[in-house]
Design an enzyme around this catalytic site. Sequence first.
Site, PDB file in Angstrom:
ATOM      1  N   ASP A  98      42.221  36.153   7.375  1.00 33.70           N
ATOM      2  CA  ASP A  98      41.968  35.966   5.934  1.00 33.70           C
ATOM      3  C   ASP A  98      42.664  37.031   5.083  1.00 33.70           C
ATOM      4  O   ASP A  98      42.117  37.487   4.073  1.00 33.70           O
ATOM      5  CB  ASP A  98      40.447  35.944   5.658  1.00 33.70           C
ATOM      6  CG  ASP A  98      39.746  34.820   6.404  1.00 33.70           C
ATOM      7  OD1 ASP A  98      40.341  33.745   6.569  1.00 33.70           O
ATOM      8  OD2 ASP A  98      38.599  35.022   6.839  1.00 33.70           O
ATOM      9  N   ARG A 127      45.224  31.111  25.176  1.00 29.30           N
ATOM     10  CA  ARG A 127      45.314  30.954  23.731  1.00 29.30           C
ATOM     11  C   ARG A 127      46.728  30.551  23.293  1.00 29.30           C
ATOM     12  O   ARG A 127      46.905  29.758  22.373  1.00 29.30           O
ATOM     13  CB  ARG A 127      44.929  32.298  23.138  1.00 29.30           C
ATOM     14  CG  ARG A 127      44.233  32.380  21.826  1.00 29.30           C
ATOM     15  CD  ARG A 127      43.091  31.486  21.573  1.00 29.30           C
ATOM     16  NE  ARG A 127      42.910  31.464  20.133  1.00 29.30           N
ATOM     17  CZ  ARG A 127      41.751  31.484  19.517  1.00 29.30           C
ATOM     18  NH1 ARG A 127      40.637  31.474  20.219  1.00 29.30           N
ATOM     19  NH2 ARG A 127      41.685  31.468  18.210  1.00 29.30           N
ATOM     20  N   GLY A 182      47.036  37.784   9.942  1.00 30.57           N
ATOM     21  CA  GLY A 182      45.745  38.477   9.973  1.00 30.57           C
ATOM     22  C   GLY A 182      44.578  37.513   9.800  1.00 30.57           C
ATOM     23  O   GLY A 182      44.759  36.303   9.709  1.00 30.57           O
ATOM     24  N   ASN A 211      44.575  28.101   3.526  1.00 29.73           N
ATOM     25  CA  ASN A 211      43.188  28.191   3.990  1.00 29.73           C
ATOM     26  C   ASN A 211      42.255  28.382   2.798  1.00 29.73           C
ATOM     27  O   ASN A 211      42.657  28.933   1.772  1.00 29.73           O
ATOM     28  CB  ASN A 211      43.033  29.386   4.939  1.00 29.73           C
ATOM     29  CG  ASN A 211      41.617  29.543   5.470  1.00 29.73           C
ATOM     30  OD1 ASN A 211      40.991  28.577   5.898  1.00 29.73           O
ATOM     31  ND2 ASN A 211      41.100  30.762   5.423  1.00 29.73           N
ATOM     32  N   THR A 212      41.025  27.932   2.953  1.00 29.76           N
ATOM     33  CA  THR A 212      39.997  28.263   1.968  1.00 29.76           C
ATOM     34  C   THR A 212      38.911  29.063   2.657  1.00 29.76           C
ATOM     35  O   THR A 212      38.538  28.777   3.797  1.00 29.76           O
ATOM     36  CB  THR A 212      39.426  27.007   1.278  1.00 29.76           C
ATOM     37  OG1 THR A 212      38.362  27.410   0.397  1.00 29.76           O
ATOM     38  CG2 THR A 212      38.899  25.993   2.281  1.00 29.76           C
ATOM     39  N   HIS A 213      38.443  30.102   1.972  1.00 30.46           N
ATOM     40  CA  HIS A 213      37.468  31.018   2.556  1.00 30.46           C
ATOM     41  C   HIS A 213      36.300  31.204   1.584  1.00 30.46           C
ATOM     42  O   HIS A 213      36.520  31.391   0.385  1.00 30.46           O
ATOM     43  CB  HIS A 213      38.141  32.372   2.840  1.00 30.46           C
ATOM     44  CG  HIS A 213      37.204  33.353   3.469  1.00 30.46           C
ATOM     45  ND1 HIS A 213      36.826  33.281   4.788  1.00 30.46           N
ATOM     46  CD2 HIS A 213      36.526  34.409   2.936  1.00 30.46           C
ATOM     47  CE1 HIS A 213      35.967  34.251   5.058  1.00 30.46           C
ATOM     48  NE2 HIS A 213      35.779  34.950   3.944  1.00 30.46           N
ATOM     49  N   ASP A 216      48.486  34.155   6.933  1.00 27.67           N
ATOM     50  CA  ASP A 216      49.469  34.992   7.634  1.00 27.67           C
ATOM     51  C   ASP A 216      48.873  35.380   8.988  1.00 27.67           C
ATOM     52  O   ASP A 216      47.900  34.772   9.438  1.00 27.67           O
ATOM     53  CB  ASP A 216      49.894  36.192   6.776  1.00 27.67           C
ATOM     54  CG  ASP A 216      48.764  37.186   6.556  1.00 27.67           C
ATOM     55  OD1 ASP A 216      47.677  37.034   7.156  1.00 27.67           O
ATOM     56  OD2 ASP A 216      48.979  38.139   5.771  1.00 27.67           O
ATOM     57  N   ILE A 232      41.607  31.102  14.592  1.00 25.73           N
ATOM     58  CA  ILE A 232      42.794  31.805  14.121  1.00 25.73           C
ATOM     59  C   ILE A 232      43.994  31.235  14.878  1.00 25.73           C
ATOM     60  O   ILE A 232      44.000  31.260  16.115  1.00 25.73           O
ATOM     61  CB  ILE A 232      42.674  33.320  14.401  1.00 25.73           C
ATOM     62  CG1 ILE A 232      41.395  33.888  13.776  1.00 25.73           C
ATOM     63  CG2 ILE A 232      43.912  34.059  13.913  1.00 25.73           C
ATOM     64  CD1 ILE A 232      41.317  33.816  12.285  1.00 25.73           C
TER      65      ILE A 232
END
Length: 205
Positions: free
Chosen positions: A144, A64, A142, A106-108, A140, A91
């Site tokens: 979302d 990763r 985490g 980001n968009t969630h 950041d 991520i």
Amino acid sequence: PATVVVLASGTGSLLNALLAAAREPGYPAKIVAVGVDRVCQATDHAEAAGIDHFRVAVKDYPDRAAWDHALTDAVAAYEPDLVVSAGFMKIVGPAFLERFGGRFINTHPALLPSFPGAHGVRDALAYGAKVTGCTVHLVDGGVDTGPILAQEAVDVLPDDDEAALHERIKVVERRLLAQVIAAVATRGIVSDGRKAEIPDERAHR
Ligand code: GAR
């Protein structure tokens, strides 16, 4: 205009909305490249728009961390002002955040901090939420959890299934994401780490 690299993993309908917004005269941001982590339709939209695209797949790297560095380098090659995750389902790691933290958006498809993760729409439905929506936020370390830039609510209807609800959320997301990117490109972000604001238009005049 501010330069933007968009990351995506799926059908790329948000990417397409951004490409359309960026073609409008006076739109303050320019999409310079599209990055994906798998074979997906987003690449086709980039190709059709004549925009550079690249793929950095986890499976092509030993671990990763190596993938994180490769993705960072691929994006950094464009020296973008902003990076936007528009349905990017991975991520990113510490190398990416070190380089692009504070300008990675980001968009969630849920009203964070409710229903983070890969199944925001399914989880809201399963919980019995009557209102959900979408959130545009800074990324950041985490899942979302980063500072929220904008949110909009969408009602859950009695007969909704995941696909129907997600599509109504995406209609809102496409507009909200394009608006937020324009606002950030023009006025920037003020953040104290936990909270973030886009200074309002008056303050800028
Ligand atoms: C969007 O709803 C986006 O918020 C979501 O994927 C969809 C992409 O749609 N992202 C996440 O769930 C990230 N956790 P698209 O492929 O049609 O652009």
